[in-house]
Scaffold this motif. Sequence first.
Motif, PDB file in Angstrom:
ATOM      1  N   TYR A 182      -4.558   2.212   0.225  1.00  0.00           N
ATOM      2  CA  TYR A 182      -4.675   2.554  -1.144  1.00  0.00           C
ATOM      3  C   TYR A 182      -3.444   1.872  -1.862  1.00  0.00           C
ATOM      4  N   ASN A 183      -3.591   1.381  -3.048  1.00  0.00           N
ATOM      5  CA  ASN A 183      -2.491   1.246  -3.919  1.00  0.00           C
ATOM      6  C   ASN A 183      -2.872   0.797  -5.517  1.00  0.00           C
ATOM      7  N   SER A 184      -3.461   1.972  -5.919  1.00  0.00           N
ATOM      8  CA  SER A 184      -4.126   2.125  -7.233  1.00  0.00           C
ATOM      9  C   SER A 184      -5.702   1.948  -7.184  1.00  0.00           C
ATOM     10  N   ARG A 185      -5.929   1.435  -5.820  1.00  0.00           N
ATOM     11  CA  ARG A 185      -7.433   1.551  -5.635  1.00  0.00           C
ATOM     12  C   ARG A 185      -7.838   1.653  -4.179  1.00  0.00           C
ATOM     13  N   ALA A 186      -8.860   2.049  -3.766  1.00  0.00           N
ATOM     14  CA  ALA A 186      -9.209   2.050  -2.191  1.00  0.00           C
ATOM     15  C   ALA A 186      -9.729   1.079  -1.642  1.00  0.00           C
ATOM     16  N   TYR A 187      -9.397   0.653  -0.428  1.00  0.00           N
ATOM     17  CA  TYR A 187      -9.821  -0.422   0.307  1.00  0.00           C
ATOM     18  C   TYR A 187     -10.238  -0.133   1.667  1.00  0.00           C
ATOM     19  N   TRP A 188     -11.336  -0.600   2.264  1.00  0.00           N
ATOM     20  CA  TRP A 188     -11.754   0.014   3.758  1.00  0.00           C
ATOM     21  C   TRP A 188     -12.118  -1.351   4.503  1.00  0.00           C
ATOM     22  N   PHE A 246       0.944  -1.235   0.101  1.00  0.00           N
ATOM     23  CA  PHE A 246      -0.044  -0.003  -0.118  1.00  0.00           C
ATOM     24  C   PHE A 246       0.912   1.447   0.028  1.00  0.00           C
ATOM     25  N   TYR A 251      -8.194   2.436   6.382  1.00  0.00           N
ATOM     26  CA  TYR A 251      -8.093   2.549   4.605  1.00  0.00           C
ATOM     27  C   TYR A 251      -6.758   2.453   4.164  1.00  0.00           C
TER      28      TYR A 251
END
Length: 114
Positions: free
Chosen positions: A98-104, A31, A96
């Motif tokens: 992020y690594n090209s898109r977000a994750y929660w 991330f 949260y």
Amino acid sequence: QVQLVESGGGLVQPGGSLRLSCAPSGSIFRFNVMRWYRQAPGKEREPVAMISSNGDTNYADSVKGRFTIYRDIAKNTMYLQMNNLKPEDTAVYYCYAYNSRAYWGQGTQVTVSS
């Protein structure tokens, strides 16, 4: 599919401490940035703290000097150490990443009350 598993919320008295954990599936180094957000009832979700892949951190003004975000590489986990908690810190806290898109993450409840 990346998953972020949170833990550590609960009920604490004003002035107390809690530590939140966020354990991602796979390596934490994947991330670019990881954050903690929080959302109080009736309010918008707001950023609390951030840690970048090189370890830089920043904090919301409301938590500076009280909260610390850090990573334990050996445990592949990100933490939010919260000290001197106040009733206004009561919220659901979200991890949260992020690594090209977000994750929660799923969120964990923190309640500060006497």
